[in-house]
Write a protein that holds these residues in place. Structure first.
Motif, PDB file in Angstrom:
ATOM      1  N   SER A 125      51.987 -29.008   9.154  1.00 28.15           N
ATOM      2  CA  SER A 125      52.478 -27.637   9.005  1.00 28.15           C
ATOM      3  C   SER A 125      53.737 -27.373   9.827  1.00 28.15           C
ATOM      4  CB  SER A 125      51.383 -26.627   9.346  1.00 28.15           C
ATOM      5  OG  SER A 125      50.953 -26.784  10.670  1.00 28.15           O
ATOM      6  N   THR A 126      54.106 -28.286  10.724  1.00 26.82           N
ATOM      7  CA  THR A 126      55.335 -28.082  11.503  1.00 26.82           C
ATOM      8  C   THR A 126      56.438 -29.057  11.106  1.00 26.82           C
ATOM      9  OG1 THR A 126      54.585 -29.568  13.257  1.00 26.82           O
ATOM     10  CG2 THR A 126      54.077 -27.217  13.513  1.00 26.82           C
ATOM     11  N   GLY A 127      56.147 -29.945  10.161  1.00 27.70           N
ATOM     12  CA  GLY A 127      57.154 -30.924   9.756  1.00 27.70           C
ATOM     13  C   GLY A 127      57.359 -32.009  10.782  1.00 27.70           C
ATOM     14  N   ALA A 128      56.357 -32.235  11.637  1.00 30.57           N
ATOM     15  CA  ALA A 128      56.524 -33.159  12.762  1.00 30.57           C
ATOM     16  C   ALA A 128      55.948 -34.549  12.497  1.00 30.57           C
ATOM     17  CB  ALA A 128      55.869 -32.568  14.013  1.00 30.57           C
ATOM     18  N   LEU A 129      55.772 -34.919  11.235  1.00 32.28           N
ATOM     19  CA  LEU A 129      55.273 -36.271  10.954  1.00 32.28           C
ATOM     20  C   LEU A 129      56.411 -37.260  11.132  1.00 32.28           C
ATOM     21  CD1 LEU A 129      52.914 -35.956   7.885  1.00 32.28           C
ATOM     22  CD2 LEU A 129      52.349 -36.718  10.180  1.00 32.28           C
ATOM     23  N   MET A 130      56.259 -38.123  12.075  1.00 32.45           N
ATOM     24  CA  MET A 130      57.282 -39.116  12.363  1.00 32.45           C
ATOM     25  C   MET A 130      56.632 -40.484  12.279  1.00 32.45           C
ATOM     26  SD  MET A 130      59.791 -37.152  13.154  1.00 32.45           S
ATOM     27  CE  MET A 130      59.992 -35.453  13.607  1.00 32.45           C
ATOM     28  N   GLY A 131      57.370 -41.505  12.622  1.00 34.44           N
ATOM     29  CA  GLY A 131      56.770 -42.818  12.715  1.00 34.44           C
ATOM     30  C   GLY A 131      57.478 -43.846  11.868  1.00 34.44           C
ATOM     31  N   HIS A 132      57.950 -43.452  10.702  1.00 31.85           N
ATOM     32  CA  HIS A 132      58.654 -44.402   9.863  1.00 31.85           C
ATOM     33  C   HIS A 132      59.871 -43.714   9.272  1.00 31.85           C
ATOM     34  CE1 HIS A 132      59.448 -47.447   6.823  1.00 31.85           C
ATOM     35  NE2 HIS A 132      58.748 -48.242   7.589  1.00 31.85           N
ATOM     36  N   PRO A 133      61.024 -44.370   9.353  1.00 32.31           N
ATOM     37  CA  PRO A 133      62.256 -43.717   8.901  1.00 32.31           C
ATOM     38  C   PRO A 133      62.247 -43.339   7.419  1.00 32.31           C
ATOM     39  CG  PRO A 133      62.695 -45.946   9.740  1.00 32.31           C
ATOM     40  CD  PRO A 133      61.244 -45.670   9.932  1.00 32.31           C
ATOM     41  N   GLU A 134      61.442 -44.021   6.600  1.00 29.43           N
ATOM     42  CA  GLU A 134      61.420 -43.713   5.169  1.00 29.43           C
ATOM     43  C   GLU A 134      60.611 -42.456   4.851  1.00 29.43           C
ATOM     44  OE1 GLU A 134      60.369 -47.025   2.611  1.00 29.43           O
ATOM     45  OE2 GLU A 134      61.242 -48.397   4.065  1.00 29.43           O
ATOM     46  N   LEU A 135      59.802 -41.993   5.809  1.00 27.62           N
ATOM     47  CA  LEU A 135      58.952 -40.833   5.538  1.00 27.62           C
ATOM     48  C   LEU A 135      59.818 -39.592   5.421  1.00 27.62           C
ATOM     49  CD1 LEU A 135      55.975 -39.841   5.317  1.00 27.62           C
ATOM     50  CD2 LEU A 135      56.153 -39.248   7.719  1.00 27.62           C
ATOM     51  N   PRO A 136      59.761 -38.925   4.263  1.00 26.86           N
ATOM     52  CA  PRO A 136      60.546 -37.692   4.140  1.00 26.86           C
ATOM     53  C   PRO A 136      59.951 -36.612   5.039  1.00 26.86           C
ATOM     54  CG  PRO A 136      59.166 -37.999   2.211  1.00 26.86           C
ATOM     55  CD  PRO A 136      58.994 -39.221   3.068  1.00 26.86           C
ATOM     56  N   THR A 137      60.742 -35.614   5.358  1.00 26.81           N
ATOM     57  CA  THR A 137      60.228 -34.503   6.143  1.00 26.81           C
ATOM     58  C   THR A 137      59.195 -33.765   5.314  1.00 26.81           C
ATOM     59  OG1 THR A 137      62.300 -34.288   7.325  1.00 26.81           O
ATOM     60  CG2 THR A 137      60.836 -32.385   7.363  1.00 26.81           C
ATOM     61  N   VAL A 138      58.000 -33.677   5.842  1.00 29.54           N
ATOM     62  CA  VAL A 138      56.907 -32.992   5.156  1.00 29.54           C
ATOM     63  C   VAL A 138      56.618 -31.725   5.934  1.00 29.54           C
ATOM     64  CG1 VAL A 138      54.499 -33.135   4.460  1.00 29.54           C
ATOM     65  CG2 VAL A 138      55.935 -35.171   4.373  1.00 29.54           C
ATOM     66  N   HIS A 139      56.727 -30.603   5.268  1.00 39.08           N
ATOM     67  CA  HIS A 139      56.470 -29.319   5.929  1.00 39.08           C
ATOM     68  C   HIS A 139      55.635 -28.490   4.965  1.00 39.08           C
ATOM     69  CE1 HIS A 139      58.088 -26.132   8.866  1.00 39.08           C
ATOM     70  NE2 HIS A 139      56.959 -25.725   8.336  1.00 39.08           N
ATOM     71  N   LEU A 140      54.331 -28.503   5.176  1.00 37.75           N
ATOM     72  CA  LEU A 140      53.419 -27.768   4.304  1.00 37.75           C
ATOM     73  C   LEU A 140      53.079 -26.415   4.907  1.00 37.75           C
ATOM     74  CD1 LEU A 140      50.869 -30.594   3.428  1.00 37.75           C
ATOM     75  CD2 LEU A 140      52.795 -29.810   2.069  1.00 37.75           C
ATOM     76  N   SER A 141      52.660 -25.501   4.063  1.00 44.00           N
ATOM     77  CA  SER A 141      52.120 -24.240   4.569  1.00 44.00           C
ATOM     78  C   SER A 141      50.841 -24.555   5.327  1.00 44.00           C
ATOM     79  CB  SER A 141      51.794 -23.313   3.398  1.00 44.00           C
ATOM     80  OG  SER A 141      50.727 -23.869   2.623  1.00 44.00           O
ATOM     81  N   ALA A 142      50.363 -23.621   6.126  1.00 44.36           N
ATOM     82  CA  ALA A 142      49.097 -23.823   6.842  1.00 44.36           C
ATOM     83  C   ALA A 142      47.976 -24.113   5.840  1.00 44.36           C
ATOM     84  CB  ALA A 142      48.764 -22.601   7.693  1.00 44.36           C
ATOM     85  N   GLN A 143      47.996 -23.411   4.707  1.00 45.42           N
ATOM     86  CA  GLN A 143      46.968 -23.642   3.691  1.00 45.42           C
ATOM     87  C   GLN A 143      47.110 -25.034   3.090  1.00 45.42           C
ATOM     88  OE1 GLN A 143      46.626 -20.672   0.634  1.00 45.42           O
ATOM     89  NE2 GLN A 143      45.541 -22.040  -0.747  1.00 45.42           N
ATOM     90  N   GLY A 144      48.331 -25.446   2.770  1.00 47.23           N
ATOM     91  CA  GLY A 144      48.564 -26.781   2.218  1.00 47.23           C
ATOM     92  C   GLY A 144      48.115 -27.869   3.186  1.00 47.23           C
ATOM     93  N   ALA A 145      48.413 -27.686   4.463  1.00 47.10           N
ATOM     94  CA  ALA A 145      48.000 -28.653   5.473  1.00 47.10           C
ATOM     95  C   ALA A 145      46.477 -28.729   5.547  1.00 47.10           C
ATOM     96  CB  ALA A 145      48.589 -28.283   6.831  1.00 47.10           C
ATOM     97  N   ARG A 146      45.815 -27.572   5.509  1.00 52.62           N
ATOM     98  CA  ARG A 146      44.350 -27.536   5.552  1.00 52.62           C
ATOM     99  C   ARG A 146      43.769 -28.255   4.331  1.00 52.62           C
ATOM    100  NH1 ARG A 146      43.867 -22.419   5.631  1.00 52.62           N
ATOM    101  NH2 ARG A 146      43.300 -22.132   3.459  1.00 52.62           N
TER     102      ARG A 146
END
Length: 93
Positions: free
Chosen positions: A60-81
């Motif tokens: 929900s904060t777009g803070a998924l890191m770890g691999h350069p190929e991973l696109p920025t993922v920013h879901l709503s709180a509901q989407g994340a849940r």
């Protein structure tokens, strides 16, 4: 696929649909199968690396890191849940 869709919560079913739309290009999003991108962990194994709370927060904060190929993922709180509910449904024992 899933063992029994009827046993899934509405959140888990919605999370599976989200995973199919946003994540399946790289990740294995079901209980079996290999990820299309070998660097992308299968979704069934992700909760062995992160707690559900950590993952929900990162989604929900777009803070998924770890691999350069991973696109920025920013879901709503509901989407994340919903996505986390799906990962819990397919989590490896």
């Amino acid at each position: 696929g899933t063992r029994n869709d009827a046993s899934l919560s509405a959140d888990a079913r919605a999370g599976r649909a989200l995973a199919g739309d946003l994540c399946a290009g790289c990740h294995a999003i079901d209980r079996a199968g290999n990820s299309a991108n070998p660097a992308a962990p299968p979704f069934r194994s992700i909760l062995s690396r992160l707690s559900t709370a950590e993952l929900q927060q990162k989604l929900s904060t777009g803070a998924l890191m770890g691999h350069p190929e991973l696109p920025t993922v920013h879901l709503s709180a509901q989407g994340a849940r919903e996505l986390v509910a799906w990962l819990e449904a397919i989590r490896e024992p």
